[in-house]
Design an enzyme around this catalytic site. Structure first.
Site, PDB file in Angstrom:
ATOM      1  N   LYS A   1      36.099 -32.259  -4.594  1.00 35.00           N
ATOM      2  CA  LYS A   1      37.375 -32.677  -5.177  1.00 35.00           C
ATOM      3  C   LYS A   1      37.911 -31.639  -6.170  1.00 35.00           C
ATOM      4  CE  LYS A   1      38.249 -36.667  -3.229  1.00 35.00           C
ATOM      5  NZ  LYS A   1      39.334 -36.804  -2.250  1.00 35.00           N
TER       6      LYS A   1
ATOM      7  N   ILE B   1      38.495 -47.783  -6.946  1.00 34.07           N
ATOM      8  CA  ILE B   1      39.516 -48.759  -6.568  1.00 34.07           C
ATOM      9  C   ILE B   1      38.840 -50.115  -6.378  1.00 34.07           C
ATOM     10  CG2 ILE B   1      41.320 -49.335  -4.902  1.00 34.07           C
ATOM     11  CD1 ILE B   1      41.805 -46.677  -6.341  1.00 34.07           C
TER      12      ILE B   1
ATOM     13  N   ASP C   1      45.019 -42.784  11.780  1.00 26.46           N
ATOM     14  CA  ASP C   1      43.573 -42.806  11.540  1.00 26.46           C
ATOM     15  C   ASP C   1      42.901 -42.446  12.854  1.00 26.46           C
ATOM     16  OD1 ASP C   1      40.937 -43.350  10.531  1.00 26.46           O
ATOM     17  OD2 ASP C   1      41.760 -44.880   9.205  1.00 26.46           O
ATOM     18  N   ILE C   2      41.579 -42.252  12.791  1.00 31.14           N
ATOM     19  CA  ILE C   2      40.842 -42.056  14.044  1.00 31.14           C
ATOM     20  C   ILE C   2      40.228 -43.372  14.505  1.00 31.14           C
ATOM     21  CG2 ILE C   2      40.335 -39.612  13.732  1.00 31.14           C
ATOM     22  CD1 ILE C   2      37.514 -40.501  12.757  1.00 31.14           C
TER      23      ILE C   2
ATOM     24  N   TYR D   1      30.497 -34.568  -3.706  1.00 33.10           N
ATOM     25  CA  TYR D   1      31.806 -35.238  -3.708  1.00 33.10           C
ATOM     26  C   TYR D   1      32.689 -34.644  -4.807  1.00 33.10           C
ATOM     27  CZ  TYR D   1      35.020 -39.276  -3.978  1.00 33.10           C
ATOM     28  OH  TYR D   1      36.103 -40.112  -3.986  1.00 33.10           O
TER      29      TYR D   1
HETATM   30  N1  LIG Z   1      38.030 -45.983  -2.951  1.00 28.77           N
HETATM   31  C1  LIG Z   1      37.939 -45.445  -4.154  1.00 28.77           C
HETATM   32  O1  LIG Z   1      37.494 -46.083  -5.117  1.00 28.77           O
HETATM   33  C2  LIG Z   1      38.410 -44.016  -4.374  1.00 28.77           C
HETATM   34  C3  LIG Z   1      38.383 -43.491  -5.686  1.00 28.77           C
HETATM   35  C4  LIG Z   1      38.810 -42.186  -5.898  1.00 28.77           C
HETATM   36  C5  LIG Z   1      39.275 -41.429  -4.844  1.00 28.77           C
HETATM   37  N2  LIG Z   1      39.297 -41.949  -3.579  1.00 28.77           N
HETATM   38  C6  LIG Z   1      39.744 -41.079  -2.501  1.00 28.77           C
HETATM   39  O2  LIG Z   1      40.648 -41.743  -1.641  1.00 28.77           O
HETATM   40  C7  LIG Z   1      40.496 -41.234  -0.320  1.00 28.77           C
HETATM   41  C8  LIG Z   1      40.289 -42.382   0.646  1.00 28.77           C
HETATM   42  O3  LIG Z   1      39.181 -43.127   0.255  1.00 28.77           O
HETATM   43  P1  LIG Z   1      38.966 -44.627   0.758  1.00 28.77           P
HETATM   44  O4  LIG Z   1      38.106 -45.303  -0.235  1.00 28.77           O
HETATM   45  O5  LIG Z   1      40.288 -45.198   1.127  1.00 28.77           O
HETATM   46  O6  LIG Z   1      38.093 -44.348   2.060  1.00 28.77           O
HETATM   47  P2  LIG Z   1      38.100 -45.084   3.474  1.00 28.77           P
HETATM   48  O7  LIG Z   1      36.799 -44.802   4.131  1.00 28.77           O
HETATM   49  O8  LIG Z   1      38.546 -46.497   3.339  1.00 28.77           O
HETATM   50  O9  LIG Z   1      39.246 -44.291   4.242  1.00 28.77           O
HETATM   51  C9  LIG Z   1      39.006 -43.021   4.793  1.00 28.77           C
HETATM   52  C10 LIG Z   1      39.612 -43.008   6.196  1.00 28.77           C
HETATM   53  O10 LIG Z   1      39.467 -41.690   6.747  1.00 28.77           O
HETATM   54  C11 LIG Z   1      39.318 -41.862   8.143  1.00 28.77           C
HETATM   55  N3  LIG Z   1      38.767 -40.663   8.761  1.00 28.77           N
HETATM   56  C12 LIG Z   1      37.473 -40.273   8.865  1.00 28.77           C
HETATM   57  N4  LIG Z   1      37.372 -39.135   9.584  1.00 28.77           N
HETATM   58  C13 LIG Z   1      38.634 -38.790   9.927  1.00 28.77           C
HETATM   59  C14 LIG Z   1      39.190 -37.733  10.703  1.00 28.77           C
HETATM   60  N5  LIG Z   1      38.422 -36.781  11.257  1.00 28.77           N
HETATM   61  N6  LIG Z   1      40.546 -37.692  10.863  1.00 28.77           N
HETATM   62  C15 LIG Z   1      41.344 -38.643  10.330  1.00 28.77           C
HETATM   63  N7  LIG Z   1      40.874 -39.681   9.599  1.00 28.77           N
HETATM   64  C16 LIG Z   1      39.536 -39.756   9.417  1.00 28.77           C
HETATM   65  C17 LIG Z   1      38.378 -43.072   8.262  1.00 28.77           C
HETATM   66  O11 LIG Z   1      38.463 -43.631   9.557  1.00 28.77           O
HETATM   67  C18 LIG Z   1      38.900 -43.982   7.160  1.00 28.77           C
HETATM   68  O12 LIG Z   1      39.847 -44.920   7.641  1.00 28.77           O
HETATM   69  C19 LIG Z   1      39.310 -40.247  -0.363  1.00 28.77           C
HETATM   70  O13 LIG Z   1      39.823 -38.923  -0.487  1.00 28.77           O
HETATM   71  C20 LIG Z   1      38.590 -40.654  -1.620  1.00 28.77           C
HETATM   72  O14 LIG Z   1      37.884 -39.575  -2.169  1.00 28.77           O
HETATM   73  C21 LIG Z   1      38.881 -43.233  -3.327  1.00 28.77           C
HETATM   74  C1  LIG Z   2      33.443 -37.082   1.111  1.00 27.77           C
HETATM   75  O1  LIG Z   2      34.304 -37.997   0.431  1.00 27.77           O
HETATM   76  C2  LIG Z   2      33.729 -39.283   0.193  1.00 27.77           C
HETATM   77  C3  LIG Z   2      34.717 -40.158  -0.519  1.00 27.77           C
HETATM   78  O2  LIG Z   2      35.956 -40.006  -0.077  1.00 27.77           O
HETATM   79  C4  LIG Z   2      32.477 -39.151  -0.648  1.00 27.77           C
HETATM   80  O3  LIG Z   2      31.862 -40.425  -0.765  1.00 27.77           O
HETATM   81  C5  LIG Z   2      31.510 -38.164  -0.021  1.00 27.77           C
HETATM   82  O4  LIG Z   2      30.421 -37.971  -0.895  1.00 27.77           O
HETATM   83  C6  LIG Z   2      32.220 -36.854   0.226  1.00 27.77           C
HETATM   84  N1  LIG Z   2      31.283 -35.913   0.831  1.00 27.77           N
HETATM   85  C7  LIG Z   2      31.468 -34.602   0.719  1.00 27.77           C
HETATM   86  C8  LIG Z   2      30.424 -33.750   1.405  1.00 27.77           C
HETATM   87  O5  LIG Z   2      32.406 -34.116   0.103  1.00 27.77           O
END
Ligand SMILES: NC(=O)c1ccc[n+]([C@@H]2O[C@H](COP(=O)([O-])OP(=O)(O)OC[C@H]3O[C@@H](n4cnc5c(N)ncnc54)[C@H](O)[C@@H]3O)[C@@H](O)[C@H]2O)c1
Ligand SMILES: *[C@@H]1O[C@H](CO)[C@@H](O)[C@H](O)[C@H]1NC(C)=O
Ligand SMILES: *[C@@H]1O[C@H](CO)[C@@H](O)[C@H](O)[C@H]1NC(C)=O
Length: 238
Positions: A122, A148, A11-12, A118
């Site tokens: 996707k 989630i 992660d960052i 978003y």
């Molecule tokens: N949480 C949900 O309900 C849900 C549902 C559907 C899909 N998703 C997908 O799952 C994925 C993760 O979502 P999440 O809810 O765990 O988000 P989250 O914010 O918990 O995790 C995203 C992570 O990405 C890291 N990040 C940001 N910029 C970065 C960079 N430049 N380089 C490396 N890492 C970086 C952040 O520090 C963070 O830890 C996303 O693609 C999201 O679209 C999540």
């Molecule tokens: C980037 O992804 C996050 C969830 O992972 C979403 O909430 C956000 O709207 C997205 N933004 C773009 C520009 O895709």
């Protein structure tokens, strides 16, 4: 066990202590091509699970950054996968469906014209992965997650964050007053939630890789109630 060391988390930002101590952890910025390549080469990486994103709360105020991380970051991951013969997993979302998609159930293949950036990002990722698979034989896997829901972490501010709050607050009110909790509906969030699929058609997942669910709604709520501790509730209320 030895298997723990086979997975490198990155992660960052600094992870919580328990995550940091649960296995190898390194810094990796998905926007930094050279950094990604170094990690893949030095660790002989073969699978890449790509979860980096900038969430909507931040994304709204900084669309350019969100677009860079979500879209350019994904392109970097695809490049890396082709260059080093990696298998790739990328999560998609039910937000990939749009108002013209069937909702109950939403089929795996159907019209997908989302109206959020978003969703558009996707759908782009799903199609790019499919294209790279057909064009270059990339092993690309993708799942459309619904929101989630977690019982033991602070629920987020998004629409899905409403679900844990409803259970937490319902349980809090029941504990405090022993009365039946009343439900307050936020019309804006409710309208957005009502545009999402009611159910997902998942028969190919059930057939192809034996997917089956362990939790229905009653089991989900029960598990959340079981895992809510007084300390956790206090943290939620603060
Ligand atoms: N949480 C949900 O309900 C849900 C549902 C559907 C899909 N998703 C997908 O799952 C994925 C993760 O979502 P999440 O809810 O765990 O988000 P989250 O914010 O918990 O995790 C995203 C992570 O990405 C890291 N990040 C940001 N910029 C970065 C960079 N430049 N380089 C490396 N890492 C970086 C952040 O520090 C963070 O830890 C996303 O693609 C999201 O679209 C999540
Ligand atoms: C980037 O992804 C996050 C969830 O992972 C979403 O909430 C956000 O709207 C997205 N933004 C773009 C520009 O895709
Ligand atoms: C839940 O309770 C917290 C703390 O009292 C409050 O801030 C929050 O708005 C409530 N959320 C909902 C969805 O009722």
């Amino acid at each position: 066990s030895g298997h723990v060391n086979n997975v490198i988390l990155s992660d960052i930002k600094k992870p919580p202590d328990n995550v940091y101590h649960s296995g190898p952890f390194i810094y990796s910025d998905v926007l930094n091509h050279k950094n990604l390549r170094e990690i893949v080469v030095n660790n002989n990486v073969s699978w890449l699970v790509h979860y980096s994103a900038v969430l909507s709360a931040v994304g709204e105020s900084n669309v350019t950054l969100a677009r860079d991380v979500n879209i350019t970051g994904f392109h970097n991951v695809l490049d890396m996968a082709l260059e080093h013969d990696l298998r790739v997993f990328v999560p998609s979302t039910i937000r990939a469906f749009g108002p013209s998609s069937p909702r109950d159930p939403a089929p795996e293949l159907c019209v997908k014209r989302p109206r959020t950036i978003y969703g558009v990002a996707k759908v782009h990722a799903e199609l790019m992965g499919e294209y790279y698979h057909h064009q270059y034989g990339l092993d690309f896997r993708c799942l459309r997650y619904p929101g989630i829901i977690s019982a033991d972490s602070q629920p987020g501010g998004g629409i899905t964050g409403k679900a844990p709050w409803s259970v937490h607050n319902g349980s809090l009110k029941t504990h405090q007053t022993t009365q039946k909790p009343r439900r307050k509906v936020d019309p804006l969030r409710q309208a957005i939630a009502e545009s999402w699929p009611m159910a997902l058609e998942d028969s190919t997942a059930r057939r192809d890789w034996g997917w089956k669910h362990d939790y229905g709604l009653p089991e989900l709520v029960q598990a959340m109630l079981t895992h809510i501790t007084p300390g956790n509730l206090l943290a939620q209320a603060n």
